[in-house]
Design an enzyme around this catalytic site. Structure first.
Site, PDB file in Angstrom:
ATOM      1  N   ARG A 100      25.102  32.679   8.410  1.00  0.00           N
ATOM      2  CA  ARG A 100      25.547  31.313   8.096  1.00  0.00           C
ATOM      3  C   ARG A 100      26.604  31.450   7.017  1.00  0.00           C
ATOM      4  O   ARG A 100      26.337  31.357   5.836  1.00  0.00           O
ATOM      5  CB  ARG A 100      24.366  30.460   7.651  1.00  0.00           C
ATOM      6  CG  ARG A 100      23.362  30.332   8.770  1.00  0.00           C
ATOM      7  CD  ARG A 100      22.265  29.386   8.439  1.00  0.00           C
ATOM      8  NE  ARG A 100      22.723  28.017   8.320  1.00  0.00           N
ATOM      9  CZ  ARG A 100      21.912  26.994   8.067  1.00  0.00           C
ATOM     10  NH1 ARG A 100      20.646  27.201   7.883  1.00  0.00           N
ATOM     11  NH2 ARG A 100      22.397  25.771   7.984  1.00  0.00           N
ATOM     12  N   ARG A 134      10.096  20.990   5.587  1.00  0.00           N
ATOM     13  CA  ARG A 134      11.436  20.990   5.007  1.00  0.00           C
ATOM     14  C   ARG A 134      12.267  19.863   5.612  1.00  0.00           C
ATOM     15  O   ARG A 134      13.179  19.346   4.956  1.00  0.00           O
ATOM     16  CB  ARG A 134      12.149  22.329   5.281  1.00  0.00           C
ATOM     17  CG  ARG A 134      11.608  23.478   4.455  1.00  0.00           C
ATOM     18  CD  ARG A 134      12.463  24.716   4.662  1.00  0.00           C
ATOM     19  NE  ARG A 134      13.854  24.329   4.733  1.00  0.00           N
ATOM     20  CZ  ARG A 134      14.734  24.779   5.623  1.00  0.00           C
ATOM     21  NH1 ARG A 134      14.383  25.685   6.498  1.00  0.00           N
ATOM     22  NH2 ARG A 134      15.964  24.362   5.620  1.00  0.00           N
ATOM     23  N   LYS A 163      17.910  13.815   7.141  1.00  0.00           N
ATOM     24  CA  LYS A 163      17.950  14.859   6.091  1.00  0.00           C
ATOM     25  C   LYS A 163      19.379  15.349   5.874  1.00  0.00           C
ATOM     26  O   LYS A 163      19.840  15.470   4.741  1.00  0.00           O
ATOM     27  CB  LYS A 163      17.054  16.033   6.516  1.00  0.00           C
ATOM     28  CG  LYS A 163      17.306  17.322   5.759  1.00  0.00           C
ATOM     29  CD  LYS A 163      16.446  18.456   6.252  1.00  0.00           C
ATOM     30  CE  LYS A 163      16.967  19.234   7.425  1.00  0.00           C
ATOM     31  NZ  LYS A 163      17.980  20.262   7.143  1.00  0.00           N
ATOM     32  N   ASN A 164      20.076  15.641   6.972  1.00  0.00           N
ATOM     33  CA  ASN A 164      21.394  16.271   6.827  1.00  0.00           C
ATOM     34  C   ASN A 164      22.501  15.282   6.454  1.00  0.00           C
ATOM     35  O   ASN A 164      23.639  15.695   6.239  1.00  0.00           O
ATOM     36  CB  ASN A 164      21.755  17.043   8.105  1.00  0.00           C
ATOM     37  CG  ASN A 164      20.919  18.308   8.229  1.00  0.00           C
ATOM     38  OD1 ASN A 164      20.255  18.720   7.273  1.00  0.00           O
ATOM     39  ND2 ASN A 164      20.950  18.921   9.398  1.00  0.00           N
ATOM     40  N   ASP A 166      20.295  22.073  16.766  1.00  0.00           N
ATOM     41  CA  ASP A 166      19.036  21.701  16.106  1.00  0.00           C
ATOM     42  C   ASP A 166      18.006  21.116  17.078  1.00  0.00           C
ATOM     43  O   ASP A 166      16.873  20.833  16.681  1.00  0.00           O
ATOM     44  CB  ASP A 166      19.307  20.687  14.977  1.00  0.00           C
ATOM     45  CG  ASP A 166      20.053  21.323  13.816  1.00  0.00           C
ATOM     46  OD1 ASP A 166      20.119  22.554  13.743  1.00  0.00           O
ATOM     47  OD2 ASP A 166      20.577  20.554  12.971  1.00  0.00           O
ATOM     48  N   CYS A 215      17.106  28.209   6.428  1.00  0.00           N
ATOM     49  CA  CYS A 215      16.558  28.752   7.672  1.00  0.00           C
ATOM     50  C   CYS A 215      17.103  30.136   7.975  1.00  0.00           C
ATOM     51  O   CYS A 215      18.284  30.416   7.765  1.00  0.00           O
ATOM     52  CB  CYS A 215      16.946  27.850   8.835  1.00  0.00           C
ATOM     53  SG  CYS A 215      15.933  26.404   8.990  1.00  0.00           S
TER      54      CYS A 215
END
Ligand code: EPU
Length: 407
Positions: free
Chosen positions: A110, A386, A11-12, A294, A105
């Site tokens: 952030r 997600r 995903k990232n 993560d 999230c």
């Protein structure tokens, strides 16, 4: 649980790579794109900018012949933080961007001040208006020499994507080393960008006046593979994780080795075995190649089953312990002391009704539910989708019993 499970594309990595589509009017063909909600959101955001394309069976074909709108609206991106990744490419190609401030999230502060600082130095005026960041570059962006005060993954990616179209040679220092940054660099190189220093902290980028489309296969998701590797560590499980790059989770495998797991790696598979007893360990999260934030929540669930007291220090985000309260509802004994969680094992877990607070916390709760006696209900489970492709189906194929209830 036993059997084989395949890791999806990251995903990232796919998120910044889709943002990079904005840099060119050419056609892109992506393979191994994970079918997760954050990616669907990014795809919609690109369509809103003027992209033509399709996304099915983990493949995306897409191009943006012209930027029809410079707006990344809140309604589309409110659940995903990755909208900020569109800022650099949009202002580099279009000279103007209006991007909704990042959602995503709830894991603490952030900040994006280094993204904005770098873009300003490249000649962009930045202002904020009703939950949107407005970026205007009256002239083509110009090269900078910028050192990130702390490592930032999306910050590195954003400035990198702006620099590939800036005039002159940009030097970015103290860049993030995550494999997803390296995968983005591979895509940008395939688009014709001039970037030196892949996998090092200093990147030297000489801007080009235009870039082409490209074909690209997304690297495997190291957080998903790590989650299934951790699932394989619970007593009695035998899971082989496929489509992995063991080096991407080297730090996790070291940590698991210290906790007494037997880890076997082959070219692209990882298998783990617990011999019945899990040793307590002390871990702290760090930027890559350190232990990933993560995978902090998922490791916490495992350590509730260790014979003794473990400590996890969270160094990256300041509100990433919300899973601990939920795990305690199942019978875990986890105490928080500032940025350290103290996990006292071994505690049997019992099914409970829990709330998923963020993406990785929800994975930790699923792991808890799998080993708990009785039935666990996880509310707000959309968080899971997600970032994890078909997790219930994948775990059920290994012997779990998970039902998804649409509400
Ligand atoms: N930071 C600043 N200023 C900035 C940027 C970052 O102070 O301008 C601070 C942050 O507040 C944080 C630290 O630096 O304390 C690291 O943040 P980073 O920018 O690296 O995080 P990110 O780029 O927002 C990405 C991943 C996250 C992952 C982190 C850390 C994406 C889309 N997201 O976020 O992924 O946790 O790096 O590895 O790549 C997830 O997938 O569940 C997830 C949250």
């Amino acid at each position: 649980m036993s059997g084989r499970v395949r890791t999806a594309g990251a995903k990232n990595a796919a998120l910044p790579e889709l943002a990079a589509v904005v840099l060119s009017s050419g056609e892109f063909h992506f393979q191994d794109v994970p079918g997760v909600e954050d990616i669907k959101v990014m795809f919609l955001a690109l369509e809103n900018l003027g992209a033509e394309g399709e996304f099915h069976s983990n493949t995306i074909r897409i191009k943006i012949p012209a930027i029809k709108s410079p707006l990344v609206p809140r309604e589309i991106v409110e659940t995903s933080r990755a909208s900020v990744l569109l800022l650099g490419p949009l202002v580099a190609r279009n000279g103007y961007a209006k991007v909704s401030t990042p959602g995503g999230c709830d894991i603490g502060d952030r900040k994006i001040n280094y993204h904005l600082e770098g873009l300003k130095r490249m000649g962009t005026d930045i202002s904020e208006e009703k939950e949107h960041i407005i970026a205007r570059a009256p002239q083509p962006l110009r090269a900078i020499d910028y050192s990130f005060p702390t490592k930032t993954v999306t910050g590195t990616e954003n400035l990198l994507m702006a620099a590939v179209l800036a005039e002159g040679t940009t030097i970015l220092r103290n860049c993030a080393l995550e494999p997803e940054v390296g995968d983005l660099i591979d895509l940008l190189l395939a688009m014709g960008a001039d970037i030196k220093g892949k996998n090092s902290e200093t990147l030297v980028i000489t801007g080009k006046s235009s870039l082409t489309g490209a074909a690209h296969k997304v690297v495997p998701d190291r957080i998903e593979m790590g989650t299934y590797v951790i699932a394989g560590c619970f007593t009695g499980n035998e899971i082989i994780v496929e489509n992995t790059v063991p080096g991407y989770v080297g730090c996790l495998l070291d940590v698991l080795g210290k906790s007494g797991m037997q880890v076997t790696t082959a070219a692209d598979t990882i298998s783990v075995n617990s011999n019945g007893s899990i040793k307590p360990i002390d871990v702290e999260t760090m930027p890559y190649p350190g232990y990933p934030t993560d995978l902090q929540a998922q490791l916490t669930t495992l350590l509730t089953q260790a014979d003794g007291v473990s400590h996890i220090k969270e160094n990256i985000f300041n509100n990433r312990f919300q899973h601990t309260g939920e795990l305690n509802k199942m019978g875990a004994n986890i105490e928080l002391n500032g940025d350290v969680s103290i996990i006292r094992g071994k505690t049997p877990l019992t099914g409970a009704t829990l709330r998923a607070t963020d993406l990785r916390a929800s994975a930790a709760l699923v792991l808890g539910g799998l080993i708990a006696k009785g039935t666990t209900v996880i509310e707000n489970a959309s968080q899971l989708f997600r970032g994890y492709e078909n997790m219930p189906q994948k775990l059920n194929a290994l012997g779990a019993d998970i039902k998804v209830i649409e509400e």
